[in-house]
Structures are given as structure tokens and as C-alpha cells.
Design an enzyme around this catalytic site. Sequence first.
Site, short mmCIF file in Angstrom:
data_model
loop_
_atom_site.label_atom_id
_atom_site.label_comp_id
_atom_site.label_asym_id
_atom_site.label_seq_id
_atom_site.Cartn_x
_atom_site.Cartn_y
_atom_site.Cartn_z
N HIS A 60 33.42 44.15 47.68
CA HIS A 60 33.76 43.59 46.44
C HIS A 60 35.06 43.06 46.20
CE1 HIS A 60 33.63 43.83 41.79
NE2 HIS A 60 32.28 43.75 42.00
N ASP A 119 36.28 52.23 48.20
CA ASP A 119 35.44 51.90 47.00
C ASP A 119 34.24 52.81 46.84
OD1 ASP A 119 33.91 50.74 45.12
OD2 ASP A 119 34.49 48.59 45.50
N GLN A 130 29.55 52.14 44.39
CA GLN A 130 28.20 52.27 44.55
C GLN A 130 27.53 53.49 45.30
OE1 GLN A 130 26.11 50.23 43.27
NE2 GLN A 130 27.45 48.43 42.54
N LYS A 157 28.39 53.15 36.17
CA LYS A 157 27.21 52.95 37.35
C LYS A 157 26.52 54.27 37.64
CE LYS A 157 29.61 49.04 39.31
NZ LYS A 157 29.02 48.03 39.16
N CYS A 164 29.89 39.41 42.76
CA CYS A 164 31.07 39.47 43.08
C CYS A 164 31.80 39.86 44.61
CB CYS A 164 31.79 40.43 42.14
SG CYS A 164 31.49 40.04 40.50
N1 PMP Z 1 33.19 47.78 43.84
C1 PMP Z 1 31.81 47.70 43.85
C2 PMP Z 1 31.13 47.98 45.31
C3 PMP Z 1 31.17 47.42 42.89
O1 PMP Z 1 29.69 47.24 42.98
C4 PMP Z 1 31.67 47.31 41.48
C5 PMP Z 1 30.91 46.61 40.47
N2 PMP Z 1 29.92 45.66 40.54
C6 PMP Z 1 33.12 47.28 41.53
C7 PMP Z 1 33.76 47.78 42.44
C8 PMP Z 1 33.68 47.11 40.16
O2 PMP Z 1 33.42 48.16 39.44
P1 PMP Z 1 33.98 48.08 37.88
O3 PMP Z 1 33.34 46.69 37.15
O4 PMP Z 1 33.08 49.18 37.25
O5 PMP Z 1 35.39 48.41 37.75
#
Ligand code: PMP
Length: 406
Positions: A123, A200, A203, A226, A364
Site C-alpha cells: 500500500h 503493515d 489488512q 479496519k 492506494c
Molecule cells: N496498509 C494497508 C494494506 C491498507 O489497506 C491501508 C488502508 N487502506 C493502510 C495501510 C492505511 O491505513 P490507514 O488509512 O488506516 O492509516
Amino acid sequence: MTFDVDAVRAQFPILREAGLDGRPLVYFDNAASSQKPLAVLDAIRAYYEHDHANVHRGVHVLSRRATEAYEAARTDVARFVGAASPDEIVFTRGTTEALNLVAYAWAAFLSPGDEILLTELEHHSNIVPWQLVARQTGARIRAVPIHDDGTLDLEAFEALLGPRTKVVAVTHVSNALGTVVDVAHIAERAHAHGAIVVVDGAQAAPHGAVDVAALGADFYALSGHKMYGPTGIGALWGRASLLEQMPPWQGGGEMIETVTFEESTWAPPPARFEAGTPNIAGAVGLGAAARWMLDLGPAAIAAHEASLLARATELVGAIAGVRLVGTAPHKAGVLSFVTDGLHPHDIGTLLDEQGIAVRTGHHCAQPVMRRMGVDATARASFAAYNTLAEVERFAAALQRTVTLFG
Ligand code: PMP
């Protein structure tokens, strides 16, 4: 014991909202943000009704209660990820902030020519902070490629590891493809080369148990919103011995021991990394969400979602003109797809009209889109409260959409 999805659903008032077609909304945008159970909503309300004041500062009764609630939430999150101590949990705004925290603090240990190893699955929030830090330190970014099914190319990973590798930053589960990454293997190999491992977990945390000890990584980032908790709160788990070495990345109240105009000294972790008044109510909500997931059973949640994913893969995979993007053998509850003749945004709009919420776009994660040869996908993602009937309704709606407009 069977998983009582109706009993789970009853705890989520928002699931009674109607979609555009007047029927109960099918919410399949959980990877972007999940809905909140009463346990979380009630905890936040109770905190503000009975316990709110600023934390750590006051001698009075409410400040003590707020501090206790905030620190109890830290203990809940520590238990959720299997941390050795609550002091290994730093509250952040979310995964993005947690990853920025590690990147900026770890910049102190990076020199020109050092390598930061990422993967094609990442991401943007596990790419861009490292790029900023690479620019600042002269370190270099390298990326581990993936195979056509969305699994990591572990041979290429091995070849990229070397004496210059200082950081390996990898997602646990890909938000765009659903691939589950073998973090334990990655951590073992990275450590053999002396690199730290940053995961990270945005997910992965929503889908089941996280056990940082078993993963063997050094840092693990997650987002409350999430995993059935509120927005604006998340956490970074860090190995105590590393957090202790790290300089702060933001300055302000609460993170110091002494301050003069000449210099300041730092509080021990986790306070060192929590400058300013924290999101106390958010932490209370995240603590409640972690308890809620542990009570429901992370393994049961994972098994239920696996059955939804299997059915969705079978039904959607059988629709002519639909192609699944990301077919790794080990996936979490994410189904990304494209169709002949319809842009993902149009699919999203046409499904919305039939009462089904999916995500469309690049998620993203532009490098992985580019690698898979698409500029966007439609993505259905599942949570503990979703049902097989919803999966069937979604597949039928998609079939209808492709037949009429594809
Ligand atoms: N890493 C991953 C794999 C994600 O799916 C997301 C959210 N789409 C993020 C990081 C970022 O998370 P946040 O917007 O809650 O900071």
C-alpha cells in the site's frame, strides 16, 4: 461450535440501513473500513459519559479514570497482538502514522547506500514514508517482485537481501489482492542479514489472530477502523529493545523527561512516541474492538470469512467476462476483479444501485495494479458479519450487470 452470523449481525446497528434498491445494504467494503459493534459504540459513549478528562496529567478522579481507561486499552491491544508487554504498544492515528513513525525514527540509523526492501504488494503508506526517509538519508529503495497470481517471489527476495539491507518493510495481507504473506519466513531471512522487519498489518488484524512473537517481526502496524474499532486510532507494536533505542519522531507534551531551552531528554517508550493529548476515546474504542474480536474468536472469524471468500471466488470466477485479479493460494477475505467492457467504477455504481457496496479504484496500491496489468479493480471484501446469502446476492447482481451492460 457453529459461527452464529445472525447473532454477530445483531450487534451492528448500521447493517439495518437500506441500500439504494431499498433492501438491506450488502456492505462489502470492509477492507476500506469495517462497521462497529455495539460493544465499541457503548465503550466510547460510556467513556465520555463517565470517565473523560486528560490523561496522565491530573491528580483528580476523572483524570485518573481516563488514564486507567487509556492504559487498559493498551493492555487489550497488547493481548490482541501477543505483545510481551503493554509498553510495546504505541497508540497512533492508524497504520499510516505507525509506519511513518518507524520510518522517521529509524532514519537516525540509515546511511547513504543502505537498502530498504519493500514489495510490489505494498500500500502507498508502506512505500511513500520510506521514499521520504530514503531521500533524507541517501538510502535506496528496492522492491521484491510478485508472481502472476499475486504471491511474493521468494527467490527474488532472497537474491535482493544483502549486507546493505537494513529494513524489510512488508504487508501481512495485500489490500488490493488479498494475498497473505509468509511474514515468519521473511523475518527469519531478513534477520539472518541483520535487517529489521516492519509489517503493515492493516489488512491482517481484521481477519484473525495476530501473534507478533510467532511472526518474529520487529514492528507491526494496525488501524482501529479496519478491525471494528473507531477511525483516528491505530497502534504500532514494537520490540521493546528497538523502541528503547529509537529517537522520538514528534516533539511535544508527554514524550519528555526534562525540558530546558538547551535540550530535552526523552520519556521511555511508549510515551516517547505519543506527543500531545492522545485520542483517548479512540483508544478506548480500539480496546473494546480488540476484546470483541478476541471474544468472538479470531480463528472463528477467519474460518467464516474463508468460507465467504471460497463461495465468492467460485461464483464470481464462473461469470463469463469477469477476471479475478489476485489468485494466490493463501488469501484473506478480498476478491478483486475486472470485467470485459465495463470500467470498475461503472461496476461499482451499478452494484450500488442494486444495494451492494464494493470498492473500486487503485486501492492506494498503484505498483501492484501496474504489475497486474490493470489501472483499477472492483473489490469485494468480507467481514465477520457478512453472510453466504449476501455473497450470492452480490454474484447474481454482478452477473446481471455484466449481462446487461458488459
Ligand atoms: N496498509 C494497508 C494494506 C491498507 O489497506 C491501508 C488502508 N487502506 C493502510 C495501510 C492505511 O491505513 P490507514 O488509512 O488506516 O492509516
